[in-house]
Design a protein around this motif. Structure first.
Motif, PDB file in Angstrom:
ATOM      1  N   ALA A 522       0.822  -1.202   0.000  1.00  0.00           N
ATOM      2  CA  ALA A 522       0.000   0.000   0.000  1.00  0.00           C
ATOM      3  C   ALA A 522       0.862   1.260   0.000  1.00  0.00           C
ATOM      4  O   ALA A 522       0.554   2.251  -0.684  1.00  0.00           O
ATOM      5  CB  ALA A 522      -0.932  -0.014   1.201  1.00  0.00           C
ATOM      6  N   ILE A 523       1.967   1.219   0.742  1.00  0.00           N
ATOM      7  CA  ILE A 523       2.876   2.371   0.781  1.00  0.00           C
ATOM      8  C   ILE A 523       3.493   2.603  -0.599  1.00  0.00           C
ATOM      9  O   ILE A 523       3.558   3.742  -1.098  1.00  0.00           O
ATOM     10  CB  ILE A 523       3.968   2.147   1.846  1.00  0.00           C
ATOM     11  N   LEU A 524       3.931   1.538  -1.252  1.00  0.00           N
ATOM     12  CA  LEU A 524       4.524   1.663  -2.585  1.00  0.00           C
ATOM     13  C   LEU A 524       3.503   2.113  -3.622  1.00  0.00           C
ATOM     14  O   LEU A 524       3.863   2.792  -4.590  1.00  0.00           O
ATOM     15  CB  LEU A 524       5.151   0.327  -3.000  1.00  0.00           C
ATOM     16  N   ALA A 525       2.227   1.742  -3.471  1.00  0.00           N
ATOM     17  CA  ALA A 525       1.181   2.194  -4.392  1.00  0.00           C
ATOM     18  C   ALA A 525       1.025   3.705  -4.327  1.00  0.00           C
ATOM     19  O   ALA A 525       0.806   4.366  -5.356  1.00  0.00           O
ATOM     20  CB  ALA A 525      -0.137   1.504  -4.064  1.00  0.00           C
ATOM     21  N   VAL A 526       1.157   4.275  -3.155  1.00  0.00           N
ATOM     22  CA  VAL A 526       1.049   5.727  -3.008  1.00  0.00           C
ATOM     23  C   VAL A 526       2.278   6.414  -3.601  1.00  0.00           C
ATOM     24  O   VAL A 526       2.177   7.482  -4.228  1.00  0.00           O
ATOM     25  CB  VAL A 526       0.878   6.098  -1.525  1.00  0.00           C
ATOM     26  N   LEU A 527       3.453   5.814  -3.431  1.00  0.00           N
ATOM     27  CA  LEU A 527       4.685   6.411  -3.954  1.00  0.00           C
ATOM     28  C   LEU A 527       4.804   6.246  -5.471  1.00  0.00           C
ATOM     29  O   LEU A 527       5.514   7.029  -6.120  1.00  0.00           O
ATOM     30  CB  LEU A 527       5.898   5.782  -3.263  1.00  0.00           C
ATOM     31  N   ASP A 528       4.125   5.276  -6.041  1.00  0.00           N
ATOM     32  CA  ASP A 528       4.198   5.041  -7.487  1.00  0.00           C
ATOM     33  C   ASP A 528       2.805   4.733  -8.041  1.00  0.00           C
ATOM     34  O   ASP A 528       2.510   3.605  -8.446  1.00  0.00           O
ATOM     35  CB  ASP A 528       5.161   3.890  -7.784  1.00  0.00           C
ATOM     36  N   PRO A 529       1.919   5.728  -8.101  1.00  0.00           N
ATOM     37  CA  PRO A 529       0.546   5.469  -8.562  1.00  0.00           C
ATOM     38  C   PRO A 529       0.469   5.330 -10.078  1.00  0.00           C
ATOM     39  O   PRO A 529       1.388   5.730 -10.801  1.00  0.00           O
ATOM     40  CB  PRO A 529      -0.212   6.711  -8.086  1.00  0.00           C
ATOM     41  N   THR A 530      -0.659   4.783 -10.553  1.00  0.00           N
ATOM     42  CA  THR A 530      -0.917   4.654 -11.985  1.00  0.00           C
ATOM     43  C   THR A 530      -1.676   5.880 -12.466  1.00  0.00           C
ATOM     44  O   THR A 530      -2.713   6.249 -11.894  1.00  0.00           O
ATOM     45  CB  THR A 530      -1.737   3.386 -12.275  1.00  0.00           C
ATOM     46  N   GLU A 531      -1.151   6.514 -13.520  1.00  0.00           N
ATOM     47  CA  GLU A 531      -1.771   7.742 -14.020  1.00  0.00           C
ATOM     48  C   GLU A 531      -3.194   7.465 -14.520  1.00  0.00           C
ATOM     49  O   GLU A 531      -3.420   6.515 -15.274  1.00  0.00           O
ATOM     50  CB  GLU A 531      -0.931   8.329 -15.155  1.00  0.00           C
ATOM     51  N   THR A 532      -4.134   8.295 -14.093  1.00  0.00           N
ATOM     52  CA  THR A 532      -5.524   8.213 -14.538  1.00  0.00           C
ATOM     53  C   THR A 532      -6.190   9.570 -14.333  1.00  0.00           C
ATOM     54  O   THR A 532      -5.746  10.363 -13.483  1.00  0.00           O
ATOM     55  CB  THR A 532      -6.297   7.129 -13.755  1.00  0.00           C
ATOM     56  N   GLU A 533      -7.253   9.843 -15.116  1.00  0.00           N
ATOM     57  CA  GLU A 533      -7.994  11.096 -15.001  1.00  0.00           C
ATOM     58  C   GLU A 533      -9.319  10.908 -14.243  1.00  0.00           C
ATOM     59  O   GLU A 533     -10.170  11.808 -14.225  1.00  0.00           O
ATOM     60  CB  GLU A 533      -8.280  11.667 -16.393  1.00  0.00           C
ATOM     61  N   ASP A 534      -9.488   9.744 -13.628  1.00  0.00           N
ATOM     62  CA  ASP A 534     -10.729   9.446 -12.902  1.00  0.00           C
ATOM     63  C   ASP A 534     -10.749  10.156 -11.552  1.00  0.00           C
ATOM     64  O   ASP A 534      -9.708  10.393 -10.931  1.00  0.00           O
ATOM     65  CB  ASP A 534     -10.868   7.935 -12.703  1.00  0.00           C
ATOM     66  N   TYR A 535     -12.018  10.444 -11.097  1.00  0.00           N
ATOM     67  CA  TYR A 535     -12.221  11.084  -9.798  1.00  0.00           C
ATOM     68  C   TYR A 535     -13.091  10.234  -8.865  1.00  0.00           C
ATOM     69  O   TYR A 535     -13.264  10.588  -7.703  1.00  0.00           O
ATOM     70  CB  TYR A 535     -12.886  12.444  -9.977  1.00  0.00           C
ATOM     71  N   TYR A 536     -13.617   9.124  -9.386  1.00  0.00           N
ATOM     72  CA  TYR A 536     -14.526   8.291  -8.599  1.00  0.00           C
ATOM     73  C   TYR A 536     -14.171   6.814  -8.808  1.00  0.00           C
ATOM     74  O   TYR A 536     -13.643   6.425  -9.858  1.00  0.00           O
ATOM     75  CB  TYR A 536     -15.988   8.524  -9.013  1.00  0.00           C
ATOM     76  N   PHE A 537     -14.482   6.028  -7.816  1.00  0.00           N
ATOM     77  CA  PHE A 537     -14.363   4.575  -7.933  1.00  0.00           C
ATOM     78  C   PHE A 537     -15.369   3.930  -6.976  1.00  0.00           C
ATOM     79  O   PHE A 537     -15.751   4.517  -5.957  1.00  0.00           O
ATOM     80  CB  PHE A 537     -12.938   4.099  -7.628  1.00  0.00           C
ATOM     81  N   VAL A 538     -15.771   2.730  -7.338  1.00  0.00           N
ATOM     82  CA  VAL A 538     -16.675   1.950  -6.502  1.00  0.00           C
ATOM     83  C   VAL A 538     -16.322   0.487  -6.694  1.00  0.00           C
ATOM     84  O   VAL A 538     -15.936   0.060  -7.794  1.00  0.00           O
ATOM     85  CB  VAL A 538     -18.157   2.216  -6.866  1.00  0.00           C
ATOM     86  N   ALA A 539     -16.450  -0.290  -5.597  1.00  0.00           N
ATOM     87  CA  ALA A 539     -16.077  -1.695  -5.639  1.00  0.00           C
ATOM     88  C   ALA A 539     -17.318  -2.561  -5.536  1.00  0.00           C
ATOM     89  O   ALA A 539     -18.262  -2.255  -4.779  1.00  0.00           O
ATOM     90  CB  ALA A 539     -15.113  -2.022  -4.507  1.00  0.00           C
ATOM     91  N   ASP A 540     -17.336  -3.608  -6.328  1.00  0.00           N
ATOM     92  CA  ASP A 540     -18.392  -4.618  -6.242  1.00  0.00           C
ATOM     93  C   ASP A 540     -18.124  -5.450  -4.990  1.00  0.00           C
ATOM     94  O   ASP A 540     -17.093  -6.145  -4.899  1.00  0.00           O
ATOM     95  CB  ASP A 540     -18.382  -5.482  -7.489  1.00  0.00           C
ATOM     96  N   ILE A 541     -19.057  -5.383  -4.017  1.00  0.00           N
ATOM     97  CA  ILE A 541     -18.802  -6.029  -2.732  1.00  0.00           C
ATOM     98  C   ILE A 541     -18.805  -7.544  -2.820  1.00  0.00           C
ATOM     99  O   ILE A 541     -18.285  -8.225  -1.931  1.00  0.00           O
ATOM    100  CB  ILE A 541     -19.834  -5.566  -1.691  1.00  0.00           C
ATOM    101  N   THR A 542     -19.370  -8.098  -3.890  1.00  0.00           N
ATOM    102  CA  THR A 542     -19.393  -9.556  -4.036  1.00  0.00           C
ATOM    103  C   THR A 542     -18.124 -10.081  -4.713  1.00  0.00           C
ATOM    104  O   THR A 542     -17.598 -11.129  -4.352  1.00  0.00           O
ATOM    105  CB  THR A 542     -20.612  -9.970  -4.868  1.00  0.00           C
ATOM    106  N   THR A 543     -17.626  -9.357  -5.671  1.00  0.00           N
ATOM    107  CA  THR A 543     -16.431  -9.818  -6.414  1.00  0.00           C
ATOM    108  C   THR A 543     -15.172  -9.073  -6.017  1.00  0.00           C
ATOM    109  O   THR A 543     -14.058  -9.551  -6.249  1.00  0.00           O
ATOM    110  CB  THR A 543     -16.657  -9.643  -7.927  1.00  0.00           C
ATOM    111  N   GLY A 544     -15.331  -7.881  -5.451  1.00  0.00           N
ATOM    112  CA  GLY A 544     -14.171  -7.076  -5.076  1.00  0.00           C
ATOM    113  C   GLY A 544     -13.591  -6.278  -6.228  1.00  0.00           C
ATOM    114  O   GLY A 544     -12.603  -5.550  -6.056  1.00  0.00           O
ATOM    115  N   LYS A 545     -14.160  -6.390  -7.419  1.00  0.00           N
ATOM    116  CA  LYS A 545     -13.671  -5.649  -8.563  1.00  0.00           C
ATOM    117  C   LYS A 545     -14.036  -4.179  -8.422  1.00  0.00           C
ATOM    118  O   LYS A 545     -15.127  -3.831  -7.991  1.00  0.00           O
ATOM    119  CB  LYS A 545     -14.257  -6.205  -9.855  1.00  0.00           C
ATOM    120  N   VAL A 546     -13.118  -3.292  -8.841  1.00  0.00           N
ATOM    121  CA  VAL A 546     -13.275  -1.852  -8.682  1.00  0.00           C
ATOM    122  C   VAL A 546     -13.557  -1.237 -10.053  1.00  0.00           C
ATOM    123  O   VAL A 546     -12.899  -1.573 -11.045  1.00  0.00           O
ATOM    124  CB  VAL A 546     -12.025  -1.219  -8.059  1.00  0.00           C
TER     125      VAL A 546
END
Length: 567
Positions: A522-546
C-alpha cells in the motif's frame, strides 16, 4: 768496317725499327680497342684521337720524333705532322749513297744529302769492278729501302683508314649492343622493381588482412569478455540483491531456530539458511559486517521467511528465549489493523492487557523517545494535530516474538523499527513528490482497505491525488468507520455526517493522520501510482472488482449497478 757493311747494318737496324714500331702501334691499337669496348658514352671521338696518336707515335719512333704528346693533343696538328713526314719521303729523289738521319727532337723536313762516287774510267782493275758491283748492289738496296720508306706511310695510311673504317663499322654495333644491354638491364630493373612493388603490395595487403583478422579476433574476445563480465556482474548483483530481500514476502509462517552461545555471524547465517529463513548465509554475513551489526545474543528465536535481514538482525541483538518457544509466544499483526485491533490481539495472545497497550500508545514521553530514535519517520507525526494515536500507521503488520522477559515498549519499538526499515529507501522520493511521511502513511492506510489487488491500489491512490488537487473531499468510507470507532460492512448516509476531523466526507485534504497500519504494498502504491484522469471509484462487494469514473453521473450509475442492485 767498310762503308758497305755500315750501310748494310744501318739498313738492317732501320728495318728492325720499322717492324718494332709497327708491332707497338698494333699492340697499342689493340689495347685501345679493348678500352673502347668497355666504354659506352662519348667514345667515338676519343678513339679516333687515340688512333692518330698511335700513328704519330709510330712515325716518331721511325724518324726519330720524340716530342711529348701533350704538346700535340689536337687532331689537326697530328695530321699536319704526319703529312710533313710523308710528303718529303714521296718527293725525295733516289740517291745511291743517301743516308737519312731524322732529328731527335721536333719533326722537321728531311733534307736528303747527295754523295757522289766517281769512278775512274781509266781504271779497269778487278778491285774497281768489285766496288762497282758493290755500289750497284748498294744502290738497289737503297732504292728498295727508299721504296719501302715511301710505301710505309701509304701502308700505315691504308691501315689507319682500314682501322677507321672498322671503327666506324664496329663502333655503332658495340654501342648499339651496349645500349641494348643497358635497356635490357633497365627493363630488368623495372621488372624487378615492379615485382618488388607487387610483392610488397601483396605483403602489405596480406598484413592488412592479417591485422583485420587480428582486430576482429581481439574485438570479439573483448566483447565476449565484457559480455561474460557483464553477465557475471548482473548475476552477482541480482544474487546479492535477492539475498538481501526476504526469502518469501508472502510466507508468514514462523520458523524456530536456535543460536548457540559464541556463534559467529557466518555461523548464524548458515543456521538461518538451513532453517529456510533467509536465502543465503554468506550474504547475511557480508550484510551484517557492512552494517557493522554485532552483539548478537544466543537463544531460541522464531523468524518468518517474509522478514528482512535487518529485522532478523534486530531480533538477534535483542536476544532470544532461553527455552524453546511455542505458539503462545508468537504475535502476528495483520495488514490494515488499527491500534484498537492490535491491542485486542495482544491481550488475546499474550499476558499483556489491552488497556496497557493503549496506555503505551498515548504516552507522550515514550513517543518523544521514539521520535528521537527515528526522526525521519516520526517527525511529521509529532507535528500533526487532532490525532487519536500518534503511532497509528507506524506499527508495521508482521509476526513478532513476544517473550516473557520483554515489555510492551520493546514490542512497540520493534514494530516501529520495522516500519522505519521499510520506508528508509523512500524518504528522498517522498520529498521529491512534495509530500511528508504523515501524508503518505494516511493515503496508504486508505488504499490498504479500499483496494485488494496492487493494480487497483495504484489506481485508487491516483484518484485520491486527483481529488486532493481539485480540492474535493476524499469521501472514503474507511475514514467514516475510523471516526465512528466501529467496524461494520456498510456505511449509511447518516454515518457520513459524523463530527470528526477524520470524517473525509466533510473535510478536505488528508485528515489528521493514518486510519490503520498499512502494508508495504500500500505504501509503494502511493509512492508510485498509476496515471488516470478518474475522480470516482466503486467496488463490487461480491467480487471485489473496482470500477472507475470521471464524472459523478457515471459514478452513480456504477453504484446503482454494482452496489444498490444487490440489496
Amino acid at each position: 768496317m767498310s762503308e758497305d757493311q755500315n750501310q748494310h747494318s744501318e739498313e738492317g737496324s732501320f728495318k728492325e725499327q720499322i717492324m718494332r714500331a709497327l708491332e707497338e702501334g698494333k699492340k697499342s691499337r689493340e689495347v685501345e680497342a679493348g678500352k673502347k669496348t668497355s666504354a659506352y658514352n662519348g667514345a667515338s671521338k676519343e678513339k679516333k684521337n687515340v688512333s692518330d696518336d698511335d700513328l704519330a707515335s709510330s712515325y716518331e719512333r721511325l724518324f726519330g720524333n720524340r716530342q711529348n704528346k701533350q704538346d700535340t693533343t689536337d687532331s689537326e696538328q697530328k695530321s699536319k705532322a704526319t703529312k710533313k713526314i710523308i710528303e718529303p719521303l714521296k718527293e725525295a729523289p733516289i740517291v745511291e749513297d743517301t743516308v737519312y738521319s731524322g732529328p731527335k727532337s721536333a719533326p722537321k723536313k728531311a733534307v736528303p744529302q747527295e754523295t757522289k762516287t766517281t769512278v775512274d774510267e781509266g781504271n779497269t782493275s778487278s778491285k774497281n769492278v768489285q766496288k762497282m758491283e758493290a755500289s750497284k748492289e748498294a744502290a738497289k738496296q737503297i732504292k728498295n729501302r727508299h721504296s719501302e720508306k715511301t710505301a710505309l706511310p701509304k701502308e700505315i695510311e691504308a691501315e689507319d683508314e682500314q682501322k677507321n673504317d672498322m671503327d666506324t663499322e664496329t663502333e655503332p654495333s658495340i654501342f648499339h649492343r651496349l645500349s641494348e644491354k643497358f635497356d635490357e638491364l633497365r627493363h630488368m630493373e623495372e621488372e624487378f622493381e615492379e615485382d618488388l612493388s607487387e610483392e610488397s603490395n601483396l605483403k602489405r595487403a596480406e598484413r592488412r588482412k592479417e591485422d583485420r583478422v587480428v582486430r576482429k579476433i581481439v574485438y570479439i574476445l573483448t566483447i565476449g569478455i565484457l559480455i561474460v563480465a557483464g553477465i557475471l556482474a548482473i548475476s552477482g548483483y541480482n544474487y546479492v540483491n535477492a539475498g538481501l530481500k526476504p526469502l518469501d514476502k508472502n510466507d508468514k509462517k514462523l520458523v524456530q531456530v536456535e543460536v548457540p552461545s559464541g556463534s559467529s555471524n557466518r555461523q548464524i547465517g548458515d543456521i538461518l539458511e538451513d532453517g529456510e529463513v533467509i536465502r543465503d548465509g554468506m550474504v547475511f554475513n557480508f550484510y551484517t559486517k557492512f552494517k557493522n551489526l554485532t552483539n548478537f545474543q544466543a537463544g531460541y528465536y522464531q523468524f518468518s521467511p517474509n522478514m528482512t535481514l535487518d529485522q532478523i538482525s534486530k531480533e538477534l541483538q535483542q536476544g532470544g528465549s532461553a527455552e524453546p518457544l511455542d505458539d503462545a509466544s508468537k504475535l502476528t499483526v495483520p495488514e490494515g489493523y488499527d491500534v484498537d485491533q492490535i491491542a485486542s490481539l495482544i491481550a488475546k495472545k499474550t499476558d499483556f492487557k489491552k488497556e496497557d497497550f493503549i496506555k503505551v500508545m498515548k504516552d507522550k514521553d515514550f513517543f518523544e523517545q521514539l521520535k528521537t530514535q527515528y526522526p525521519d519517520l516520526l517527525t511529521d507525526a509529532g507535528n500533526a494535530e487532532e490525532v487519536r494515536y500518534r503511532l497509528e500507521g507506524y506499527l508495521f503488520p508482521a509476526t513478532y516474538n513476544v517473550h516473557k522477559n520483554r515489555s510492551l515498549e520493546d514490542l512497540v519499538t520493534q514494530m516501529v523499527d520495522t516500519t522505519n526499515q521499510i520506508l528508509t529507501p523512500y524518504y528522498s522520493q517522498v520529498k521529491e513528490k512534495g509530500l511528508n511521511v504523515q501524508e503518505v502513511m494516511t493515503l496508504a492506510s486508505l488504499v490498504e482497505k479500499e483496494g485488494v489487488t496492487q493494480s487497483d491500489r495504484k489506481k485508487i491512490a491516483q484518484v485520491f491525488f486527483n481529488r486532493i488537487e481539485a480540492q474535493m473531499p476524499l469521501q472514503s468510507d474507511i475514514s467514516i468507520l475510523y471516526a465512528l470507532g466501529e467496524h461494520k460492512e456498510l456505511v449509511t448516509y447518516k454515518d457520513t455526517e459524523v463530527d470528526s476531523p477524520y470524517n473525509l466526507y466533510v473535510n478536505t485534504g488528508y485528515g489528521p493522520g493514518p486510519f490503520d497500519n498499512p502494508s508495504q504494498e500500500a505504501i509503494l502504491a502511493v509512492l508510485d501510482p498509476t496515471e488516470t484522469e478518474d475522480y470516482y471509484f466503486v467496488a463490487d462487494i461480491t467480487t471485489g472488482k473496482v470500477y472507475y469514473a470521471k464524472t459523478y453521473e457515471e459514478h452513480m450509475k456504477l453504484v446503482e449497478k454494482y452496489v444498490n442492485n444487490d440489496k
